[in-house]
Design a protein around this motif. Structure first.
Motif, PDB file in Angstrom:
ATOM      1  N   ALA A 112     -11.644  77.394 -40.774  1.00  0.00           N
ATOM      2  CA  ALA A 112     -12.055  76.288 -42.225  1.00  0.00           C
ATOM      3  C   ALA A 112     -12.472  74.640 -41.636  1.00  0.00           C
ATOM      4  CB  ALA A 112     -11.191  76.947 -43.460  1.00  0.00           C
ATOM      5  N   ARG A 113     -13.537  74.241 -42.434  1.00  0.00           N
ATOM      6  CA  ARG A 113     -13.231  72.608 -42.052  1.00  0.00           C
ATOM      7  C   ARG A 113     -13.973  72.200 -44.009  1.00  0.00           C
ATOM      8  NH1 ARG A 113     -11.549  73.711 -38.859  1.00  0.00           N
ATOM      9  NH2 ARG A 113     -11.223  73.234 -36.549  1.00  0.00           N
ATOM     10  N   THR A 114     -13.056  71.441 -44.476  1.00  0.00           N
ATOM     11  CA  THR A 114     -14.121  70.933 -45.677  1.00  0.00           C
ATOM     12  C   THR A 114     -14.682  70.369 -45.267  1.00  0.00           C
ATOM     13  OG1 THR A 114     -12.039  72.124 -46.242  1.00  0.00           O
ATOM     14  CG2 THR A 114     -12.674  70.418 -47.663  1.00  0.00           C
ATOM     15  N   VAL A 126     -14.816  65.051 -42.804  1.00  0.00           N
ATOM     16  CA  VAL A 126     -13.963  66.367 -42.350  1.00  0.00           C
ATOM     17  C   VAL A 126     -12.658  66.359 -42.398  1.00  0.00           C
ATOM     18  CG1 VAL A 126     -14.970  68.432 -41.023  1.00  0.00           C
ATOM     19  CG2 VAL A 126     -16.896  66.507 -41.478  1.00  0.00           C
ATOM     20  N   THR A 127     -12.366  67.605 -43.191  1.00  0.00           N
ATOM     21  CA  THR A 127     -11.053  67.439 -42.895  1.00  0.00           C
ATOM     22  C   THR A 127     -10.750  69.011 -42.818  1.00  0.00           C
ATOM     23  OG1 THR A 127     -10.817  68.167 -44.918  1.00  0.00           O
ATOM     24  CG2 THR A 127     -10.156  65.979 -44.149  1.00  0.00           C
ATOM     25  N   ASP A 128      -9.060  69.413 -41.394  1.00  0.00           N
ATOM     26  CA  ASP A 128      -9.424  70.615 -41.153  1.00  0.00           C
ATOM     27  C   ASP A 128      -8.843  71.695 -42.451  1.00  0.00           C
ATOM     28  OD1 ASP A 128     -10.263  70.740 -39.095  1.00  0.00           O
ATOM     29  OD2 ASP A 128      -7.585  70.405 -37.794  1.00  0.00           O
ATOM     30  N   GLY A 129      -8.915  73.108 -42.427  1.00  0.00           N
ATOM     31  CA  GLY A 129      -8.418  73.645 -43.350  1.00  0.00           C
ATOM     32  C   GLY A 129      -9.074  73.835 -44.583  1.00  0.00           C
TER      33      GLY A 129
END
Length: 118
Positions: free
Chosen positions: A54-56, A66-69
């Motif tokens: 997932a990316r947020t 953009v952040t991971d998870g």
């Protein structure tokens, strides 16, 4: 009325299943989806890939961030979703209770919001 059934659970519980139990869960899930489809209740059902993929994304001051998870750290993760057609919330809850993953996790049932003018 349309309802979204959000399927939550702990990925570790899925990974802990034996190969036989995992295959049965998959088969039961597909069979339930087919039964809902034959009843004219299923709009779409999908399992999601691991939360690790997932990316947020957010936009702040015109910039994409953009952040991971997932956005929030939680014990349970969103594992999939089932969009259904039901006459009311009680029928939607009955349908959600039949989702095989309800035995391992939680199904959140929410009515679809009809955007005015859409």
């Amino acid at each position: 009325m349309k309802y979204m059934c959000l399927v939550y659970g702990e990925e570790k519980d899925l990974h802990a299943l034996t190969a036989e139990r995992g295959a049965k869960l998959d088969a039961d899930s597909l069979a339930y989806d087919r039964a809902l489809d034959q009843q004219g209740k299923l709009i779409v059902a999908e399992a999601l890939q691991s939360v690790k993929t997932a990316r947020t994304v957010r936009r702040r001051n015109g910039k994409r961030l953009v952040t991971d998870g997932p956005f929030a750290e939680t014990k349970e993760q969103l594992l999939g979703f089932v969009m259904i057609e039901a006459r009311d919330i009680e029928e939607a809850l009955d349908i959600a209770a039949g989702i095989p993953l309800a035995e391992l996790g939680t199904i959140e049932v929410r009515a679809i919001y009809d955007v005015p003018g859409s």
